[in-house]
Design an enzyme around this catalytic site. Structure first.
Site, PDB file in Angstrom:
ATOM      1  N   GLY A 167       0.822  -1.199   0.000  1.00 20.63           N
ATOM      2  CA  GLY A 167       0.000   0.000   0.000  1.00 20.63           C
ATOM      3  C   GLY A 167       0.854   1.246   0.000  1.00 20.63           C
ATOM      4  N   PRO A 168       0.235   2.393  -0.206  1.00 25.72           N
ATOM      5  CG  PRO A 168      -1.384   4.031  -0.604  1.00 25.72           C
ATOM      6  CD  PRO A 168      -1.198   2.571  -0.492  1.00 25.72           C
ATOM      7  N   GLY A 180       2.542   5.430   4.705  1.00 27.81           N
ATOM      8  CA  GLY A 180       1.820   6.020   5.826  1.00 27.81           C
ATOM      9  C   GLY A 180       0.423   5.471   6.064  1.00 27.81           C
ATOM     10  CB  VAL A 181      -1.826   3.129   4.471  1.00 24.69           C
ATOM     11  CG1 VAL A 181      -2.096   4.200   3.440  1.00 24.69           C
ATOM     12  CG2 VAL A 181      -0.932   2.053   3.907  1.00 24.69           C
ATOM     13  N   GLY A 182      -0.075   2.537   7.505  1.00 25.71           N
ATOM     14  CA  GLY A 182      -0.059   1.698   8.694  1.00 25.71           C
ATOM     15  C   GLY A 182       0.523   0.310   8.504  1.00 25.71           C
ATOM     16  CB  THR A 187       5.866   0.011   9.641  1.00 20.40           C
ATOM     17  OG1 THR A 187       6.419   0.098   8.339  1.00 20.40           O
ATOM     18  CG2 THR A 187       6.949  -0.347  10.621  1.00 20.40           C
ATOM     19  CB  SER A 190      -5.379   1.603 -15.680  1.00 17.11           C
ATOM     20  OG  SER A 190      -4.730   2.750 -15.225  1.00 17.11           O
ATOM     21  CE  LYS A 246      -6.253   3.653 -11.544  1.00 18.47           C
ATOM     22  NZ  LYS A 246      -6.428   2.586 -12.525  1.00 18.47           N
TER      23      LYS A 246
HETATM   24  N1  LIG Z   1      -5.638   2.760  10.227  1.00 17.53           N
HETATM   25  C1  LIG Z   1      -4.827   3.402  11.062  1.00 17.53           C
HETATM   26  N2  LIG Z   1      -5.199   3.584  12.333  1.00 17.53           N
HETATM   27  C2  LIG Z   1      -4.390   4.219  13.201  1.00 17.53           C
HETATM   28  N3  LIG Z   1      -3.185   4.719  12.893  1.00 17.53           N
HETATM   29  C3  LIG Z   1      -2.746   4.562  11.646  1.00 17.53           C
HETATM   30  C4  LIG Z   1      -3.537   3.881  10.665  1.00 17.53           C
HETATM   31  N4  LIG Z   1      -2.854   3.873   9.514  1.00 17.53           N
HETATM   32  C5  LIG Z   1      -1.691   4.485   9.762  1.00 17.53           C
HETATM   33  N5  LIG Z   1      -1.610   4.911  11.040  1.00 17.53           N
HETATM   34  C6  LIG Z   1      -0.485   5.607  11.661  1.00 17.53           C
HETATM   35  O1  LIG Z   1       0.250   6.311  10.681  1.00 17.53           O
HETATM   36  C7  LIG Z   1       1.629   6.292  10.950  1.00 17.53           C
HETATM   37  C8  LIG Z   1       2.391   5.831   9.734  1.00 17.53           C
HETATM   38  O2  LIG Z   1       2.146   4.449   9.501  1.00 17.53           O
HETATM   39  P1  LIG Z   1       3.289   3.401   9.102  1.00 17.53           P
HETATM   40  O3  LIG Z   1       4.618   3.876   9.544  1.00 17.53           O
HETATM   41  O4  LIG Z   1       2.876   2.082   9.569  1.00 17.53           O
HETATM   42  O5  LIG Z   1       3.209   3.545   7.545  1.00 17.53           O
HETATM   43  P2  LIG Z   1       3.696   2.516   6.435  1.00 17.53           P
HETATM   44  O6  LIG Z   1       2.475   2.022   5.771  1.00 17.53           O
HETATM   45  O7  LIG Z   1       4.623   1.530   7.008  1.00 17.53           O
HETATM   46  O8  LIG Z   1       4.413   3.502   5.419  1.00 17.53           O
HETATM   47  P3  LIG Z   1       5.729   3.267   4.519  1.00 17.53           P
HETATM   48  O9  LIG Z   1       5.298   2.567   3.274  1.00 17.53           O
HETATM   49  O10 LIG Z   1       6.171   4.666   4.217  1.00 17.53           O
HETATM   50  O11 LIG Z   1       6.681   2.499   5.355  1.00 17.53           O
HETATM   51  C9  LIG Z   1       1.815   5.395  12.135  1.00 17.53           C
HETATM   52  O12 LIG Z   1       1.990   6.173  13.272  1.00 17.53           O
HETATM   53  C10 LIG Z   1       0.527   4.617  12.201  1.00 17.53           C
HETATM   54  O13 LIG Z   1       0.223   4.214  13.506  1.00 17.53           O
HETATM   55 MG   LIG Z   2       6.744   1.387   6.883  1.00 14.47          MG
END
Ligand SMILES: Nc1ncnc2c1ncn2[C@@H]1O[C@H](COP(=O)(O)OP(=O)(O)OP(=O)(O)O)[C@@H](O)[C@H]1O
Ligand SMILES: [Mg+2]
Length: 815
Positions: free
Chosen positions: A360-361, A363-365, A367, A683, A726
């Site tokens: 996924g993109p 910062g979507v959580g 990690t 696409s 999208k």
């Molecule tokens: N659904 C969610 N609920 C609560 N917090 C979220 C959610 N999605 C993301 N966050 C918070 O956003 C922050 C960034 O998420 P994370 O570091 O996991 O991104 P990532 O998907 O690993 O990004 P990257 O691809 O850049 O590594 C974290 O602090 C995380 O807890």
């Molecule tokens: Mg990450």
């Protein structure tokens, strides 16, 4: 015999005494030992004269035993003989300089040198620079003295203070330092005080540097020696003590201690055998041998690796659900998948852990979800990034025969975890590289293969290590760059970007609390209402995830914390109007879809690693040109889909109402602006076909409609990926009507409610469906063939009406 001239003050005739390697300065005393025939004669002549005066001048080359006038400098010093003593072949004299003289004319060379001389006026210039230089010189002289003879008797400064004239100070210092002859002579010839002091400053600075350097060299040698001596003494003492106690040598004691640790450690048999071999080797090595340390660190690694140690999984499903919900909003499917896995482990504790891959993109959580899984299972968590890794040995280590060899990153992570069943997160599998040093992806294949990884071999460790209990989770932004075989090993779980509403929810429930806590504030002290969060989300961030949002909330929290710290506690509400003042000017003014586009422009939707984007595809006719020109940094697949679009349109020209003449008249240029977005993938096919059709028919495309979909030569519309991203992008720019492939209908169920409620989705199975929906003027012509289907909006729980979509559609049709 000559007597002093009658005009003593300006010119006079004197015997000349050449001296070697030094200069006599006015006012200073100098002992001389004179042995040369002519020099003795000159002194005798002077001594016999009324005022015992002679001219002392340096000879240019000290080795010349019989100098003529050309071999002498022309400026020297008038000197008075203060004391004189004869020995067998030499005369010892003490002379004192009085003033500087310059040779006007050589008068005789025998029996001694004699010249007519003129006095040089003594400089008496004085300004601030002279004063400053004078002080600087005293300083420098003091430093030299302090360095060269720290217990110096009388301070140089003190001696110098007895010479009020700065020029005399300079003379004195020059005579004390023992400078090169050229330098001494240069100083003597200086015509002003300023010049003399500048010279002296320069000489002294140089001298300080030399002394410093000398001292450094000396002290280095000194410490080298004293360290060795110290170690030697310590060793001797240690030996004595050990003898006294009846113990072996230091090395043996160390090996013994290692051996004790091995006896206590819980190790598999073959590991213990290998360790024993290495211990024996270590015993035979002197501790100074290079191999000693290598073997030692190897044994340390064996001791520290968790060969057997594991943590006990907490398999309480209800608790796991709670933990997962505590950390993350939504992500239902993924949470469900994890709970399922726990159920499997509960029923069959020997089950292999799956290898999950979160895509996924940013910062979507991804990690943080991994961390949360570890927390739910009560396992240790470790992560490592594979991004940019080129070298297989980074993963698997170097053989111990290499200098500076180390275990690979996988083993290091396990060692850090201290147990062999951690959750090990492999970040950025999509960014892994490969080159001549080997392919880390291939190594990863083996590491992740449940059939092989119970016997994982690190080059450094060179013993099988069981990774089969490790819970691997990979993360990636895109699957496109992950090698196929690796992809097949993993179970892909997708996370998509969040809509503004979802972000608001995540912020309210998770981010705000977390950031307030970090800033040392409580929820009672600060309230951030939803309107404020919306402003931050829409105007200050443009991202699929919530990372930037979290950072900005942190910024707000810290600003409030400062206020609290300064003005005491009172609960604060951050209203939307305060955001500008606290975060600075808006970074992203609201995006607006383009209105009233000319024929030939269609609105496409792209999916990139970082989320969705709206892009405009432009087609123009090139009269007189030919074929198809494509620009805008398009990838190969995208070029092909443009060709397919064009061919399809040509083949259906009559149905579309395009005259054959128009097609023959020239070429087409298709351009996709926005150079920063990487554009590839199939696409954009529907949007390209729409743009080209609109150009040929001169009928504009509805600007409130965006589209995505792959096309085939026969006009089928095939499904595409990234639907949610999208739709988020379209909605962000205010486009609420979207044409998507009919086969993507299933993806609509995953969209957040507010998107389904507001947006209108047109399902196209064929290009004609898309064209009819996109180009109003064409719908009639295509009437017979077009088969537009509008996705039936899902009913919402508790809401009897067929949702608001109808109203939205009516609105958009009216435009
Ligand atoms: N659904 C969610 N609920 C609560 N917090 C979220 C959610 N999605 C993301 N966050 C918070 O956003 C922050 C960034 O998420 P994370 O570091 O996991 O991104 P990532 O998907 O690993 O990004 P990257 O691809 O850049 O590594 C974290 O602090 C995380 O807890
Ligand atoms: Mg990450």
């Amino acid at each position: 015999m000559t007597t002093p001239d009658t005009i003593p003050d300006t010119t006079r005739t004197l015997p000349v005494l050449p001296i070697k390697n030094t200069v006599l300065y006015p006012y200073l005393l100098m002992p001389l030992s004179v042995g040369r025939e002519r020099s003795i004669k000159a002194i005798e002549a002077a001594a016999a004269s009324e005022d015992k005066t002679l001219f002392i001048v340096a000879q240019k080359d000290g080795r010349n035993e019989d100098p003529a006038f050309e071999d002498l400098y022309t400026i020297g010093t008038e000197a008075v003989i203060k004391r004189m003593e004869r020995t067998e072949n030499t005369i010892q004299v003490i002379v004192q300089g009085s003033r500087r003289l310059e040779v006007l004319e050589a008068q005789q060379t025998s029996p001694y040198l004699q010249a007519r001389l003129r006095a040089i006026a003594e400089p008496d210039d004085r300004d601030t620079e002279v004063d400053a230089l004078e002080r600087a010189i005293i300083d420098l002289a003091g430093r030299i003295q302090a360095m060269s003879q720290p217990e110096g008797q009388i301070g140089v400064a003190q001696i110098l203070s007895q010479f009020p004239d700065p020029l005399h100070k300079a003379y004195l210092m020059a005579s004390m330092l023992g400078l090169d002859l050229e330098k001494e002579q240069q100083l003597l010839e200086a015509t002003t005080r300023l010049l003399a002091l500048r010279l002296m400053n320069e000489f002294l600075t140089h001298e300080v540097q030399i002394v410093e350097l000398r001292q450094k060299i000396a002290s280095q040698a000194q410490t080298e020696i004293s360290r060795e001596q110290r170690e030697y003494h310590l060793r001797q003492q240690m030996k004595a003590i050990q003898q006294e106690l009846g113990e072996g040598s230091g090395e043996q004691a160390e090996v013994q201690e290692l051996r004790n640790r091995f006896e206590e450690a819980d190790l598999p048999k073959d590991v213990r055998d290998e360790a024993e071999r290495e211990l024996k080797r270590l015993e035979r090595l002197p501790s100074a041998a290079p191999d000693y340390q290598v073997t030692r660190s190897y044994l340390d690694l064996i001791l520290e690796l968790p060969w057997i140690k594991t943590t006990e999984d907490n398999l309480d499903l209800a608790r796991a659900r709670k933990v997962l919900d505590e950390d993350h909003y939504d992500l239902k499917e993924i949470k469900q998948r994890i709970v399922e896995q726990l159920a499997v482990l509960k029923l069959n504790p020997g089950a292999k852990a799956p290898i999950l891959c979160f895509v996924g993109p940013p910062g979507v959580g991804k990690t943080s979800l991994g961390q949360s899984i570890a927390r739910a299972l009560e396992r240790k968590f470790e992560r490592m990034s594979l991004g940019g890794m080129h070298d297989e040995s980074e993963l698997r280590g170097h053989r111990r025969t290499y200098v500076g060899a180390m275990p690979g990153r996988i083993l290091q992570a396990v060692r850090r975890a201290g147990v062999r069943n951690p959750v090990l997160m492999l970040d950025e599998v999509d960014k892994i590289g490969h080159d001549y040093r080997g392919d880390p992806a291939a190594a990863l294949l083996e590491i992740l293969d449940p059939a092989q990884n119970s016997e994982f071999r690190d080059n450094y460790l060179n013993l099988p290590f069981d990774l089969s209990k490790t819970f691997f989770i990979a993360t990636a932004n895109t699957l496109d760059t992950i090698p196929r075989p690796l992809l097949d090993r993993m179970e892909i779980l997708r996370l998509s970007g969040y809509s503004a509403e979802e972000k608001t929810e995540i912020a309210r429930r998770y981010l705000v609390a977390r950031q307030l806590k970090d800033a040392g504030l409580s929820a009672e002290q600060v309230t951030i209402p939803d309107e404020t969060l919306r402003v931050v989300i829409n105007r200050y961030t443009r991202e699929a995830g919530v990372r930037q949002l979290e950072r900005l909330i942190g910024q707000l929290a810290r600003k409030v914390a400062v206020r609290h710290a300064e003005h005491g506690a009172e609960s604060v509400t951050i209203g939307p109007e305060a955001v500008g003042e606290m975060l600075g000017p808006e970074r992203f003014p609201a995006e607006q879809a383009r209105k009233d586009q000319p024929p030939g422009v269609a609105t496409g939707l792209a999916w990139t690693e970082v989320g969705g984007e709206v892009l405009y595809i432009e087609a123009v006719a090139l009269p007189g040109g030919h074929d198809l020109t494509l620009t805008g940094q398009l990838g190969e697949v995208m070029r092909e889909s443009a060709r397919a679009a064009q061919s399809y349109i040509w083949s259906r020209a009559s149905t579309l109402g395009i005259e054959a003449e128009t097609l023959r008249a020239g070429g087409v240029h298709v351009h996709v602006p926005a150079g920063a977005i990487p554009k590839d993938g199939p696409s954009a096919g529907v949007a390209m076909a729409t743009a080209i059709t609109s150009m040929y028919t001169r009928l504009p495309v509805r600007s409130d409609t965006a589209m995505t979909g792959e096309i085939t030569l026969t006009g089928l519309v095939l499904p595409v990926g990234g639907i949610k991203e999208k739709m988020l992008a379209a909605r962000r720019t205010g486009i609420l009507r979207v044409i998507i492939p009919a086969d993507n209908a299933k993806d609509l169920a995953d969209l957040p409610n507010e998107i389904r409620r507001e947006m209108e989705f047109i399902l196209a199975a064929r290009i004609e469906d898309a064209l009819a929906a996109a180009i109003p003027g064409l719908a009639e012509r295509l009437g017979a063939t077009a088969n537009i289907r509008i996705a039936e909006p899902p009913r919402e729980a508790g809401d009897g009406r067929p949702a608001a979509t109808r109203a939205a559609r009516a609105k958009s049709d009216a435009r």
